[in-house]
Enzyme design. Structure first.
Site, mmCIF file in Angstrom:
data_model
loop_
_atom_site.group_PDB
_atom_site.id
_atom_site.type_symbol
_atom_site.label_atom_id
_atom_site.label_comp_id
_atom_site.label_asym_id
_atom_site.label_seq_id
_atom_site.Cartn_x
_atom_site.Cartn_y
_atom_site.Cartn_z
ATOM 1 N N HIS A 1 0.826 -1.108 -0.042
ATOM 2 C CA HIS A 1 -0.025 -0.214 0.102
ATOM 3 C C HIS A 1 0.836 1.191 -0.117
ATOM 4 O O HIS A 1 1.989 1.191 0.158
ATOM 5 C CB HIS A 1 -1.035 -0.038 1.190
ATOM 6 C CG HIS A 1 -0.096 0.086 2.532
ATOM 7 N ND1 HIS A 1 -0.129 -1.262 3.416
ATOM 8 C CD2 HIS A 1 0.619 0.983 3.217
ATOM 9 C CE1 HIS A 1 0.467 -0.711 4.343
ATOM 10 N NE2 HIS A 1 0.989 0.568 4.139
HETATM 11 P P1 TYD Z 1 -1.900 -3.768 7.998
HETATM 12 O O1 TYD Z 1 -1.781 -2.154 7.717
HETATM 13 O O2 TYD Z 1 -2.504 -4.505 7.066
HETATM 14 O O3 TYD Z 1 -0.385 -3.899 8.100
HETATM 15 P P2 TYD Z 1 0.683 -4.165 6.747
HETATM 16 O O4 TYD Z 1 0.540 -3.113 6.054
HETATM 17 O O5 TYD Z 1 2.097 -4.133 7.527
HETATM 18 O O6 TYD Z 1 0.454 -5.449 6.350
HETATM 19 O O7 TYD Z 1 -2.443 -3.619 9.390
HETATM 20 C C1 TYD Z 1 -2.876 -4.981 10.062
HETATM 21 C C2 TYD Z 1 -3.771 -4.695 11.169
HETATM 22 O O8 TYD Z 1 -3.632 -3.778 12.082
HETATM 23 C C3 TYD Z 1 -5.118 -3.988 10.615
HETATM 24 O O9 TYD Z 1 -6.362 -4.582 10.987
HETATM 25 C C4 TYD Z 1 -5.168 -2.523 10.836
HETATM 26 C C5 TYD Z 1 -4.240 -2.711 12.305
HETATM 27 N N1 TYD Z 1 -3.283 -1.249 12.606
HETATM 28 C C6 TYD Z 1 -3.954 -0.724 13.636
HETATM 29 O O10 TYD Z 1 -4.893 -0.907 14.339
HETATM 30 N N2 TYD Z 1 -3.027 0.293 13.962
HETATM 31 C C7 TYD Z 1 -1.892 0.353 13.267
HETATM 32 O O11 TYD Z 1 -1.101 1.730 13.399
HETATM 33 C C8 TYD Z 1 -1.410 -0.279 12.018
HETATM 34 C C9 TYD Z 1 -0.215 -0.094 11.101
HETATM 35 C C10 TYD Z 1 -2.392 -1.241 11.814
#
Ligand code: TYD
Length: 142
Positions: free
Chosen positions: A49
């Site tokens: 992303h």
């Molecule tokens: P995600 O953005 O999918 O992680 P990555 O991009 O590293 O694969 O995030 C995973 C989960 O964590 C999603 O349910 C959102 C949550 N999250 C938060 O609640 N707070 C945060 O600061 C982040 C980065 C993720």
């Protein structure tokens, strides 16, 4: 590309090592949020992303992982394998993290609170947005 490696100063003595980072100093923004990724399973690719308005610094505190960054025109790959190496990522950069070692702990310092609306999760939409931004830039500068 709004990307750079930041090398942190390690304060070491016979007891071991210590790194301290502060906002608007080693980290070039106000730190509103810290999160860390660990226990990542084999062959997983995280990220995939971009963010419209979010600066981040990624630091691998233990183990290693690779990060692909892409501004829609160029791609670069970085290996994060040292706790004194930070990868700064600015706005509108597509990022993918992979090749996590079992012991990898990837800490992320972020300039904004978590905001799901700030994410661009669709790659085609990302390419469209950066192309549009580039057109606007070209028009304004010609
Ligand atoms: P995600 O953005 O999918 O992680 P990555 O991009 O590293 O694969 O995030 C995973 C989960 O964590 C999603 O349910 C959102 C949550 N999250 C938060 O609640 N707070 C945060 O600061 C982040 C980065 C993720």
């Amino acid at each position: 590309m709004d990307i750079r490696i930041i090398k942190f100063n390690t304060m070491g003595d016979k007891r071991g090592a210590l790194i301290a980072v502060e906002e608007n100093s080693q980290i070039p923004f106000n730190i509103k949020r810290v999160y860390y990724i660990f226990d990542t399973k084999k062959n997983v690719i995280r990220g995939k992303h971009a963010h419209r308005n979010l600066s981040q610094v990624l630091v691998c505190l233990n183990g290693s992982c690779r990060v692909l960054v892409n501004d829609g025109f160029n791609k670069e790959e970085y290996l994060l394998d040292q706790p004194d190496k930070g990868l700064y990522i600015g706005n509108n950069i597509w990022r993918e993290m992979y090749n996590f070692t079992d012991s990898c702990i990837l800490m992320v310092l972020a300039s904004e609170f978590y905001n799901p609306d700030d994410y661009i999760r669709d790659y085609e939409q990302f390419l469209h947005m950066v192309a549009q931004n580039n057109d606007i830039y070209t028009t304004l500068n010609n």
